[in-house]
Design a protein around this motif. Sequence first.
Motif: not given
Length: 487
Positions: A29-38, A21-27, A1-9
């Motif tokens: 504003a704060c730089g949070y790693d959005l790819s680590a969110v289950p 923003a749509s498609g961002d891997l990091y926030c 499963m690709s990471e892009s499918h986890q970010q859209t939610a």
Amino acid sequence: MSESHQQTALARCPGCEEPPASGDLYCGACGYDLSAVPARPDDRPTLAITVPPAVPPAPAPSPAAAVPPTAPHAPDAPTPPAPAVQWPAASETDSSDVPVPVHRATDLPGTDSGGKPLPATPGAHHDDPPTTPPVRHDDQAVVAEPATAVPPDASGDFALAAPDPRTAEPTPTPAAGTKVCVACRSGRVDPDGYCENCGHAQPRERDHMEQELGSVAAVSDRGLRHHRNEDSFAVSSTALPDGSPAVVAIVCDGVSSASRPDEASAAAASAANEALLESLPRGTHPQQAMHEAIVAASEAVNALAQDPPGSAEHEAHRHQNAPACTLVGAIMAGGLLVVGWVGDSRVYWVPDDRTGPPARLTEDDSWAAQMVAAGLMNEAEAYADERAHAITGWLGADSYELEPHTASFKPDRPGLVVVCTDGLWNYAESAEEMAAAVPPEAHRRPLHGAQVLVGHALDGGGHDNVTVALLPFAVEPQGAGSACTTV
């Protein structure tokens, strides 16, 4: 499963709550790693552990009824539930081949995933029959309970399959005259001596017997060491030809070393009593009547040794170990006290005025008495010997020549006549010891006095059967001394 499918939610950053923003891997504003969110799971957090019963498909609703006009449009359809877990079939027996018990979810208390108590009503189970559809009575819908549903009672407990002992109806009391169990107090006793309700073995009728007849009373008890009562007694009263009363007491002690000693004592007591009730009203002298009564008792015991027809093979041993017993009796009639005996049962005289001396009125047919009579031992030495209670006279087919003993006394003062077996006098041997054991009011309450004397023997150990009869003797004072004739 690709990471892009986890970010859209993700609607907001988990770190700063800013919308990414749509498609961002990091926030941004704060730089949070959005790819680590289950990713959000698409199945239910709690899985059903039982397969629900099949439900017939509901009819398709009409378009108008499917969605109400005012119902808001749901943005997302709910995710279909995952199929129920398929558990392997449980074994029908355990390691010992015993059927495994079935436990339901409601058998144990518990809470749901939210911490709330589970409902107390039984849930659906694949073994439960389907619920009966509602039926209508008087235009009101009534939901029928399942066939196996058991409503709880007022206390919250479910009714038992068997009658609840707390509310069960008591066993009906047997009809009048029926022997009732001494244990459960309600069951009928069968001819074998056992309760038909609880199965408790009943005490034998002769284990403890009491009888009071006017001024004479008797008590007999099995004692504490014997498995049955081999003593017997008979008390009665009649009238002499001149109308004056005559009171009779007979006490018999079965010889334990003989066969059927209980039958021997019962037969002897009954035969002697019947003989006295037949001879005294005819005017027979009480002393002669006592002699004849002892002979009649001996014949009754001898008859027990007769073999039934057809047992000729035992003819050579018909008198061996024959039923046997001792006998002692007393008659109060016409101002006389007549005693008679064979064996080692005794009669004592206890004056109402305890300042006067008590006396023993019989002599034992025993080894000890023979030693004393021959001058070979004194009484203390003879009765301390282990052969002391070996009897030399008894009633029975294997006895020696019958020698009934009788004696006649004319008391000059009121007193109490104590007629007893050795089960009592073993604990109060001398006349003084017997007088001390007799309660002071025994001449007014003979039954109570006999009960006290039996209790005295039981308290002393109760090694033998205990039988005692008490006859109060009331006379006007006539001076000192008393006449005595012995044969």
